[in-house]
Design a protein around this motif. Structure first.
Motif, PDB file in Angstrom:
ATOM      1  N   ALA A  29      39.261  36.002  42.482  1.00 21.85           N
ATOM      2  CA  ALA A  29      39.721  34.795  41.778  1.00 21.85           C
ATOM      3  C   ALA A  29      40.268  33.784  42.782  1.00 21.85           C
ATOM      4  O   ALA A  29      40.304  32.585  42.500  1.00 21.85           O
ATOM      5  CB  ALA A  29      40.783  35.157  40.746  1.00 21.85           C
ATOM      6  N   HIS A  30      40.674  34.255  43.953  1.00 24.88           N
ATOM      7  CA  HIS A  30      41.240  33.316  44.945  1.00 24.88           C
ATOM      8  C   HIS A  30      40.174  32.620  45.791  1.00 24.88           C
ATOM      9  O   HIS A  30      40.476  32.089  46.853  1.00 24.88           O
ATOM     10  CB  HIS A  30      42.316  33.986  45.813  1.00 24.88           C
ATOM     11  CG  HIS A  30      41.875  35.125  46.681  1.00 24.88           C
ATOM     12  ND1 HIS A  30      42.648  36.237  46.900  1.00 24.88           N
ATOM     13  CD2 HIS A  30      40.754  35.347  47.391  1.00 24.88           C
ATOM     14  CE1 HIS A  30      42.036  37.068  47.717  1.00 24.88           C
ATOM     15  NE2 HIS A  30      40.875  36.558  48.033  1.00 24.88           N
ATOM     16  N   LYS A  31      38.921  32.631  45.314  1.00 26.92           N
ATOM     17  CA  LYS A  31      37.902  31.820  45.990  1.00 26.92           C
ATOM     18  C   LYS A  31      37.427  30.722  45.026  1.00 26.92           C
ATOM     19  O   LYS A  31      38.146  29.763  44.816  1.00 26.92           O
ATOM     20  CB  LYS A  31      36.800  32.728  46.525  1.00 26.92           C
ATOM     21  CG  LYS A  31      37.314  33.545  47.726  1.00 26.92           C
ATOM     22  CD  LYS A  31      36.319  34.529  48.304  1.00 26.92           C
ATOM     23  CE  LYS A  31      36.905  35.227  49.521  1.00 26.92           C
ATOM     24  NZ  LYS A  31      36.116  36.412  49.914  1.00 26.92           N
ATOM     25  N   TRP A  32      36.275  30.897  44.368  1.00 29.52           N
ATOM     26  CA  TRP A  32      35.781  29.838  43.480  1.00 29.52           C
ATOM     27  C   TRP A  32      36.809  29.440  42.413  1.00 29.52           C
ATOM     28  O   TRP A  32      36.861  28.291  41.988  1.00 29.52           O
ATOM     29  CB  TRP A  32      34.510  30.304  42.743  1.00 29.52           C
ATOM     30  CG  TRP A  32      33.241  29.927  43.426  1.00 29.52           C
ATOM     31  CD1 TRP A  32      32.569  30.693  44.335  1.00 29.52           C
ATOM     32  CD2 TRP A  32      32.464  28.723  43.274  1.00 29.52           C
ATOM     33  NE1 TRP A  32      31.438  30.040  44.749  1.00 29.52           N
ATOM     34  CE2 TRP A  32      31.344  28.827  44.113  1.00 29.52           C
ATOM     35  CE3 TRP A  32      32.625  27.574  42.501  1.00 29.52           C
ATOM     36  CZ2 TRP A  32      30.378  27.830  44.207  1.00 29.52           C
ATOM     37  CZ3 TRP A  32      31.654  26.571  42.595  1.00 29.52           C
ATOM     38  CH2 TRP A  32      30.550  26.709  43.446  1.00 29.52           C
ATOM     39  N   SER A  48      44.344  43.237  45.397  1.00 28.63           N
ATOM     40  CA  SER A  48      44.914  42.272  46.346  1.00 28.63           C
ATOM     41  C   SER A  48      43.835  41.312  46.816  1.00 28.63           C
ATOM     42  O   SER A  48      44.136  40.207  47.239  1.00 28.63           O
ATOM     43  CB  SER A  48      45.528  43.004  47.530  1.00 28.63           C
ATOM     44  OG  SER A  48      44.545  43.792  48.165  1.00 28.63           O
ATOM     45  N   GLY A  49      42.581  41.717  46.754  1.00 32.06           N
ATOM     46  CA  GLY A  49      41.501  40.835  47.190  1.00 32.06           C
ATOM     47  C   GLY A  49      40.188  41.588  47.167  1.00 32.06           C
ATOM     48  O   GLY A  49      40.095  42.702  46.628  1.00 32.06           O
ATOM     49  N   GLY A  50      39.171  40.976  47.761  1.00 36.45           N
ATOM     50  CA  GLY A  50      37.850  41.591  47.797  1.00 36.45           C
ATOM     51  C   GLY A  50      37.842  42.883  48.604  1.00 36.45           C
ATOM     52  O   GLY A  50      37.123  43.833  48.276  1.00 36.45           O
TER      53      GLY A  50
END
Ligand code: PLP
Length: 471
Positions: free
Chosen positions: A300-303, A146-148
């Motif tokens: 993947a939802h950052k850079w 889901s995220g980091g």
């Protein structure tokens, strides 16, 4: 019942899609001003939301139009090029298509047998990225999270299962020595939550001091591990950060790895933000040492500019994954060894097709586009740094990454406050930056180039309002 009222007439569906197409194109090409969120009217938002009582069916065309308008009014326009704030991206165009695509097929990625293509597409992306990181994957494993936060959480669970093989059956209570893990005070606060959630407790967190550049101090790490061992604790996990949240600092990954190898401790790299630069051959050497990690977190939802949420976890240790997450059901067929069944390898069970938006984005941009994605933001980060310095501002962090922490002599001498400067920037509704604190008692302004649509014009605009606040 002859007609099914749950399914719209095809003509209505077509009209709604045409309307959605306009919403998407309008906002993608013109997210507009960032908005002023200093005084959010909670009552007005609740009144708007509560008028929908879900008793009578709504007119969907009206609903779409109304929510589109209110989203603009009541959402920070993080996809706007003037947004230089937290690590929130502008999304790639193809990732918007991917979200709709994933929804309509709705593949169930818990089990390979239900979604073989989707699972293989995800694995293809993840292996492409592992290759960019240089991580060996012959006996490895990667999945979307889901995220980091979930990826870091997973890494701690893997390290526990690896270091304390009895833990999987008997739990932490059966351990004779208390496990401790090492981060710095610059590490992401997800580790606080993880320490609480996995049953270790906050006291298991050891904060390794940082050097003058805010990087993990290797001598101190070694000393603390030794001191903990002699005090009867069991060191099992070190997380180095590649791109700290506040200041974009990269810990000395190679040196941390050497200490971990010598001490027999799991080496994790939290590269949630900066890991994305691995897609650029010209920049990935900044992450050197990451290829030897026992686990790596990348968002993947950052850079990489895909919509929320898409984290990734990488590890070269497939067997540890099986030990930590393996589970059998009475209703699922046995798993052939060459495939990945995510319900048996990760925290989630039912699982959406998260990887498609990254797959589409990698495909849309290709190698040259991905290199441009990274180079643009580095270039604008350098440009912002040089413009700030030329205008008399002082940089207070030292990193090649496009996170710039800064202050001004008029602020440190008390003639202006940081909050006044921030207020003035927000009042323009053209730029968004934030305040952070890198060292005790040292607050500063923080600007991050996070949006691939940002240009020198937005940097100039920020400079203009910053300089105006000092007049
Ligand atoms: C963003 C971030 C996290 C948390 O990731 P989420 O995707 O928000 O769950 C963890 N570590 C670092 C270094 C981050 O930048």
């Amino acid at each position: 019942m002859s007609e099914n009222s749950l399914v719209p007439e095809r003509a209505n569906a077509e009209a709604l899609l045409a309307q959605l197409q306009d919403v998407i194109l309008d906002y993608y090409y013109n997210p507009g001003r960032i908005g002023d969120f200093r005084n959010i009217d909670t009552q007005a938002i609740r009144a708007y939301v509560q008028q929908f009582d879900f008793v009578q069916p709504a007119d969907m065309a009206q609903l779409l139009a109304s929510v589109a308008e209110k989203m603009k009014a009541w959402t920070v326009a993080t996809t706007s090029p003037g947004y230089m704030g937290l690590f929130n991206p502008a999304v790639s165009f193809s990732s918007i298509l991917a979200e709709a695509f994933a929804a309509v097929y709705n593949p169930q990625l818990a089990a390979w047998s239900h979604a073989p293509l989707a699972t293989e597409m995800e694995q293809h992306c993840l292996h492409y990225f592992a290759n960019a990181l240089g991580m060996p994957m012959q006996n490895g494993y990667a999945s979307f999270t889901s995220g980091g936060n979930e990826a870091n959480h997973t890494a701690v669970l893997l390290a526990l299962a690896h270091h304390f093989p009895h833990y999987v059956q008997e739990g932490l209570a059966a351990l004779s020595m208390r496990p401790v893990l090492y981060i710095t005070d610059q590490a992401h606060n997800s580790f606080d939550k993880i320490a609480k959630n996995v049953g270790l407790g906050m006291q298991a967190l050891r904060y390794v001091p940082t050097d003058s550049d805010l990087r993990m101090d290797i001598g101190q790490l070694r000393n603390m591990i030794a001191a903990d061992r002699s005090a009867g604790f069991s060191p099992f996990f070190v997380s180095a950060t590649a791109g700290t949240t506040a200041a974009g600092i990269i810990d000395p990954l190679g040196l941390v790895q050497q200490v971990c190898a010598a001490e027999g401790v799991w080496f994790h790299v939290d590269a949630a933000w900066a890991g994305g630069i691995a897609v650029s051959a010209a920049h990935r050497q900044l992450l050197s040492g990451i290829e030897k990690a026992d686990s790596v977190t990348v968002d993947a939802h950052k850079w990489l500019s895909v919509p929320y949420t898409a984290g990734m976890l990488f590890t070269p240790h497939r067997l540890v994954v099986d030990a930590a997450f393996g589970v059998q059901t009475k209703y699922m067929p046995p798993t052939p060894p060459e495939i990945v069944n995510y319900y048996q390898t990760s925290l989630q069970w039912s699982r959406r097709f998260t990887g498609l938006k990254l797959f589409f984005t990698l495909a849309e941009w290709g190698q040259a586009g991905l290199a441009e994605l990274v180079a643009r933001k580095f270039h604008l980060g350098d440009y912002l740094r040089s413009r700030l310095q030329a205008a008399g501002w002082q940089l207070v962090n030292s990193t090649p990454l496009p996170v710039i922490c800064f202050t001004h002599p008029k602020i440190t001498s008390g003639q202006r406050t940081l909050d006044d400067v921030l207020e003035a920037v927000y009042a323009t509704q053209e730029s968004w930056i934030s305040i952070t604190q890198l060292r005790p008692g040292e607050r500063c302004l923080r600007a991050c180039i996070t949006n691939y649509k940002t240009t020198a014009a937005e940097v100039d605009q920020l400079l203009k309002s910053l300089v105006a606040t000092l007049k």
